[in-house]
Design an enzyme around this catalytic site. Structure first.
Site, PDB file in Angstrom:
ATOM      1  N   LYS A  52       0.576  -1.257  -0.167  1.00  0.00           N
ATOM      2  CA  LYS A  52       0.218  -0.166  -0.180  1.00  0.00           C
ATOM      3  C   LYS A  52       0.899   1.217   0.339  1.00  0.00           C
ATOM      4  O   LYS A  52       0.119   2.171  -0.547  1.00  0.00           O
ATOM      5  CB  LYS A  52      -1.038   0.250   1.410  1.00  0.00           C
ATOM      6  CG  LYS A  52      -2.031  -0.973   1.458  1.00  0.00           C
ATOM      7  CD  LYS A  52      -2.795  -1.273   2.419  1.00  0.00           C
ATOM      8  CE  LYS A  52      -3.888  -2.038   2.465  1.00  0.00           C
ATOM      9  NZ  LYS A  52      -4.389  -2.677   3.651  1.00  0.00           N
ATOM     10  N   GLN A  96      -4.394  -1.559   9.613  1.00  0.00           N
ATOM     11  CA  GLN A  96      -4.427  -3.162   8.698  1.00  0.00           C
ATOM     12  C   GLN A  96      -4.742  -3.977   9.957  1.00  0.00           C
ATOM     13  O   GLN A  96      -4.799  -4.401  11.308  1.00  0.00           O
ATOM     14  CB  GLN A  96      -2.775  -3.418   8.377  1.00  0.00           C
ATOM     15  CG  GLN A  96      -3.105  -5.075   7.908  1.00  0.00           C
ATOM     16  CD  GLN A  96      -3.630  -4.695   6.622  1.00  0.00           C
ATOM     17  OE1 GLN A  96      -3.610  -3.971   5.997  1.00  0.00           O
ATOM     18  NE2 GLN A  96      -4.351  -5.712   6.028  1.00  0.00           N
ATOM     19  N   ASP A 119     -10.848   2.847   3.794  1.00  0.00           N
ATOM     20  CA  ASP A 119     -11.365   1.044   4.179  1.00  0.00           C
ATOM     21  C   ASP A 119     -12.820   1.396   3.897  1.00  0.00           C
ATOM     22  O   ASP A 119     -13.163  -0.065   4.102  1.00  0.00           O
ATOM     23  CB  ASP A 119     -10.637   0.763   5.547  1.00  0.00           C
ATOM     24  CG  ASP A 119      -9.677  -0.205   4.849  1.00  0.00           C
ATOM     25  OD1 ASP A 119      -9.211  -0.148   4.028  1.00  0.00           O
ATOM     26  OD2 ASP A 119      -8.183  -0.511   6.522  1.00  0.00           O
TER      27      ASP A 119
HETATM   28  N1  GUN Z   1      -7.216  -7.043   6.360  1.00  0.00           N
HETATM   29  C1  GUN Z   1      -7.583  -7.553   5.676  1.00  0.00           C
HETATM   30  N2  GUN Z   1      -7.993  -7.234   3.973  1.00  0.00           N
HETATM   31  C2  GUN Z   1      -7.745  -5.906   4.921  1.00  0.00           C
HETATM   32  C3  GUN Z   1      -8.843  -4.101   4.620  1.00  0.00           C
HETATM   33  O1  GUN Z   1      -8.733  -4.509   3.140  1.00  0.00           O
HETATM   34  N3  GUN Z   1      -7.798  -3.594   5.460  1.00  0.00           N
HETATM   35  C4  GUN Z   1      -7.393  -3.738   6.271  1.00  0.00           C
HETATM   36  N4  GUN Z   1      -7.340  -3.076   7.229  1.00  0.00           N
HETATM   37  N5  GUN Z   1      -6.710  -4.516   6.824  1.00  0.00           N
HETATM   38  C5  GUN Z   1      -7.526  -6.261   5.926  1.00  0.00           C
END
Ligand code: GUN
Length: 289
Positions: A52, A96, A119
């Protein structure tokens, strides 16, 4: 059979975003800034967060990575979130997931300011999604929607079967595919661990969206001819022939299922890169607001 190429489509989206950022920079505007909080050292989470950050660099965004120990207290994490909520330079941020056991995920998500929740996990954004109001769509469902849209996949009146009811993928996907919008207007069935007649339901799907996390679970006998398949699975399977020591395997047994499909996403190179591109889109949106 046509491949829904998430890698290629995400590259196109990133170029579009980069062009917008270049224009913002030329006009002396504020450069979008995404921050990510990573708690602990889960291998997959570290890989995702690093990707990311790399994506941000690629499109010209500013990014910040905040690494916290897996022994960090919930109170300390919430303090960090409030700090990012108040930081005027940060347009959007993510925490995350998954988080260590001693931290309550719901509390963490609710503490993120909805305007910075790129998110789309905050209850306010989930509610807006359900009501078809402007907000942030969660990155994976948003990525899938864009992929279906860019390939002009016909969804109206189709039977869409979603496998898995996670808050991150399955549940929002079921809401989006049932919306009065394109892509959407499907008749939706949301299946889960308690579903009876699972195989029959899958066989009746015109569009099958699988977010189960079980490698190769969907086999050719479980789908009908002409189905559209979106495979959200990204399980790491040990593989000594790979440099990383593992390979990524989807929920769908691609080789035997693909010949029956009208469209199918590959793994890797399908939903994964679209998720990443969607987070960038949400961040750009947050910075414009
Ligand atoms: N863990 C798995 N997928 C995601 C996501 O799209 N965002 C976040 N913050 N954690 C994740």
């Amino acid at each position: 059979m046509q491949i829904l190429d998430g890698k290629k489509t995400s590259e196109e989206i990133k170029l579009e975003i980069k062009a917008e950022v270049d224009e913002i920079r030329r006009k002396g505007g504020k450069i979008p800034h995404l921050a990510a909080i990573l708690v602990g050292s889960n291998g997959a989470s570290m890989t995702y967060v690093n990707s990311k950050i790399k994506d941000c660099e690629e499109v010209g965004f500013k990014s910040s990575l905040i690494k916290l120990s897996d022994t960090v207290s919930e109170k300390e994490l919430l303090r960090k979130i409030r700090e990012l909520n108040a930081d005027e330079d940060v347009d959007g941020f993510i925490v995350q997931l998954p988080l260590p056991q001693h931290i309550e995920e719901k509390k963490v998500i609710k503490t993120i300011k909805p305007e910075k929740d790129v998110d789309g996990f905050h209850p306010e954004n989930v509610g807006k999604m359900a009501l078809n109001l402007p907000g942030f769509l969660p990155a994976t469902p948003y990525g899938i929607i864009q992929l279906l849209q860019r390939y002009n996949v016909d969804t109206t009146g189709k039977h869409c079967v979603v496998v898995g009811r996670s808050h991150i993928v399955g549940l929002p996907m079921s809401i989006l595919m049932g919306r009065n919008a394109y892509p959407g207007n499907c008749t939706v069935t949301l299946t889960h661990s308690r579903t009876v007649n699972f195989k029959e339901i899958c066989r009746s799907a015109d569009i099958l969206i699988v977010a189960l996390g079980k490698p190769n679970h969907i086999t050719a006998d479980m789908v009908k001819d002409g189905v559209v398949i979106v495979d959200v699975g990204i399980t790491r399977v040990p593989d000594t022939s790979k440099k990383a020591g593992y390979r990524i395997v989807g929920d769908v047994k691609f080789d035997e299922v693909a010949p029956k499909c009208l469209f199918i996403t590959p793994v890797p190179g399908g939903v994964g890169p679209m998720t990443r591109a969607s987070l960038l889109k949400n961040t750009l949106l947050a910075s414009k607001r």
